[in-house]
Write an enzyme that holds these catalytic residues in place. Sequence first.
Site, PDB file in Angstrom:
ATOM      1  N   LYS A  44       5.478  11.263 -10.854  1.00 14.35           N
ATOM      2  CA  LYS A  44       4.519  11.052  -9.860  1.00 14.35           C
ATOM      3  C   LYS A  44       4.725  10.196  -8.957  1.00 14.35           C
ATOM      4  O   LYS A  44       5.690   9.100  -8.978  1.00 14.35           O
ATOM      5  CB  LYS A  44       3.184  11.007 -10.596  1.00 14.35           C
ATOM      6  CG  LYS A  44       2.882   9.771 -11.421  1.00 14.35           C
ATOM      7  CD  LYS A  44       1.800   9.792 -12.379  1.00 14.35           C
ATOM      8  CE  LYS A  44       1.685   8.648 -13.315  1.00 14.35           C
ATOM      9  NZ  LYS A  44       0.816   7.923 -13.113  1.00 14.35           N
ATOM     10  N   TYR A 262       2.278 -17.325  10.940  1.00 11.67           N
ATOM     11  CA  TYR A 262       1.025 -17.323  11.208  1.00 11.67           C
ATOM     12  C   TYR A 262       0.305 -18.283  10.151  1.00 11.67           C
ATOM     13  O   TYR A 262       0.500 -18.469   9.026  1.00 11.67           O
ATOM     14  CB  TYR A 262       0.608 -15.816  10.756  1.00 11.67           C
ATOM     15  CG  TYR A 262       1.221 -14.713  11.781  1.00 11.67           C
ATOM     16  CD1 TYR A 262       0.803 -14.956  12.944  1.00 11.67           C
ATOM     17  CD2 TYR A 262       1.676 -13.505  11.459  1.00 11.67           C
ATOM     18  CE1 TYR A 262       1.125 -13.952  14.040  1.00 11.67           C
ATOM     19  CE2 TYR A 262       2.151 -12.517  12.035  1.00 11.67           C
ATOM     20  CZ  TYR A 262       1.675 -12.800  13.460  1.00 11.67           C
ATOM     21  OH  TYR A 262       2.129 -11.806  14.578  1.00 11.67           O
TER      22      TYR A 262
HETATM   23  C1  LIG Z   1      -1.097  10.289 -18.560  1.00  7.84           C
HETATM   24  C2  LIG Z   1       0.203   9.506 -18.085  1.00  7.84           C
HETATM   25  N1  LIG Z   1       1.230   9.653 -18.831  1.00  7.84           N
HETATM   26  C3  LIG Z   1       2.438   9.125 -18.872  1.00  7.84           C
HETATM   27  C4  LIG Z   1       2.533   7.972 -17.873  1.00  7.84           C
HETATM   28  C5  LIG Z   1       3.926   7.532 -17.523  1.00  7.84           C
HETATM   29  O1  LIG Z   1       3.528   6.085 -18.030  1.00  7.84           O
HETATM   30  P1  LIG Z   1       4.799   4.878 -18.149  1.00  7.84           P
HETATM   31  O2  LIG Z   1       5.166   4.668 -16.570  1.00  7.84           O
HETATM   32  O3  LIG Z   1       4.177   3.705 -18.430  1.00  7.84           O
HETATM   33  O4  LIG Z   1       5.826   5.210 -18.988  1.00  7.84           O
HETATM   34  C6  LIG Z   1       1.668   7.936 -17.111  1.00  7.84           C
HETATM   35  C7  LIG Z   1       1.773   6.733 -15.903  1.00  7.84           C
HETATM   36  O5  LIG Z   1       0.802   6.265 -15.373  1.00  7.84           O
HETATM   37  C8  LIG Z   1       0.356   8.564 -17.149  1.00  7.84           C
HETATM   38  O6  LIG Z   1      -0.671   8.518 -16.192  1.00  7.84           O
END
Ligand SMILES: Cc1ncc(COP(=O)(O)O)c(C=O)c1O
Length: 369
Positions: A44, A262
């Site tokens: 993602k 700044y």
């Molecule tokens: C439902 C879910 N599974 C897996 C993951 C992967 O987590 P990580 O990046 O800590 O391995 C996430 C990440 O936020 C998640 O929201």
Amino acid sequence: MPTERAAANARAGAYLEVDLAAVRENYSRLSARLGRAECAAVVKADAYGLGVAQVAPALWAAGARRFFVALPDEAIALRKVLPTAQVYVLGGLFGGAERDYLAHGICPVLNSLAEIDAWRALPPAERPPAAIHFDSGLSRLGLPANEARRLIEEPSRLKGIEIGCLISHLACADEQEHPLNSRQRQAFSEFCRRFPHLRRSFANSSGIFLGPDYHFDIARPGVALYGGNPTPGRENPMTSCIRLRSRILQVRDIARGESVGYGATFTATRPTRIATLAMGYADGYSRYLSNIGKLWLADYCAPIVGRISMDLITLDVSELPADISMPGALVDLIGDRETVDDLAERAGTIPYEVLTSLGGRFHRTYKEA
Ligand SMILES: Cc1ncc(COP(=O)(O)O)c(C=O)c1O
């Protein structure tokens, strides 16, 4: 005649190199640790900022077949890159977007009884597999305990739905001794026991390092694939995947008493040489690091002085040999000397935020081997 790529290279203020071989290596390392359990991949937020169009095929080449994203649009984009992968949307069914799941063969993670019912109402022949998310203690997404109980009492609600896996997500996996870890594991195991034929997915990156009891059938690592440390406080078992550098635009000498940037938050207490970099908070380098951050030029460390602005960072390079801190020289912001985890700690945040904040103005290159 310089090529277009060389010209773009010359115009860039900062350079992000993503090491795809390191991403593949991290996948293989996690996979080996998981033994018989499958290693899926969480990609993602544009593969945590690294670029899903390049990273997802690298993960596929390393053996990943099941991918998780947050949003339907991310899944549609991923589908174009990996036409035969199983792509799950963690955010759920997004009421109104159901037809997109069917049209693109995208698997929803069903987060409530209402979503299960809505999914079951769609034409069975067109429905890809779905996941069912049980909330074992994060109180964020997924079936809460009362809905889980109803599903157990009324299993017919799942009739005709092909279930790819049951999932749940840990709240404190990065704290090995946290009592919630085993409580969540137990709650998830009990829920899954009611559906013995279905595959179970529980561990994120850190969860994989909590031990085999946490592996179940499918793990869902994200940050560890991209080099983040899944075992905070201990040595990082993963390989760093990115190098971020920016170029010095100008160097100037200022006198004692002159200020920088700044708000005039830094005043020189001695004659000082200031180098100005083509990088700022618009590129994801946190403004919080004003007067705190440290960058590297070859083997030399130079402190950030003055406020970080939108496009510029000012460094005190007084201690560096002049031929190293010249206009055009490249300064390391993330790399072997200052890892994503180091930078996150210094900025009072987590590696996830550092990675996903990486800006869109870098000249990006992808290293394959
Ligand atoms: C439902 C879910 N599974 C897996 C993951 C992967 O987590 P990580 O990046 O800590 O391995 C996430 C990440 O936020 C998640 O929201």
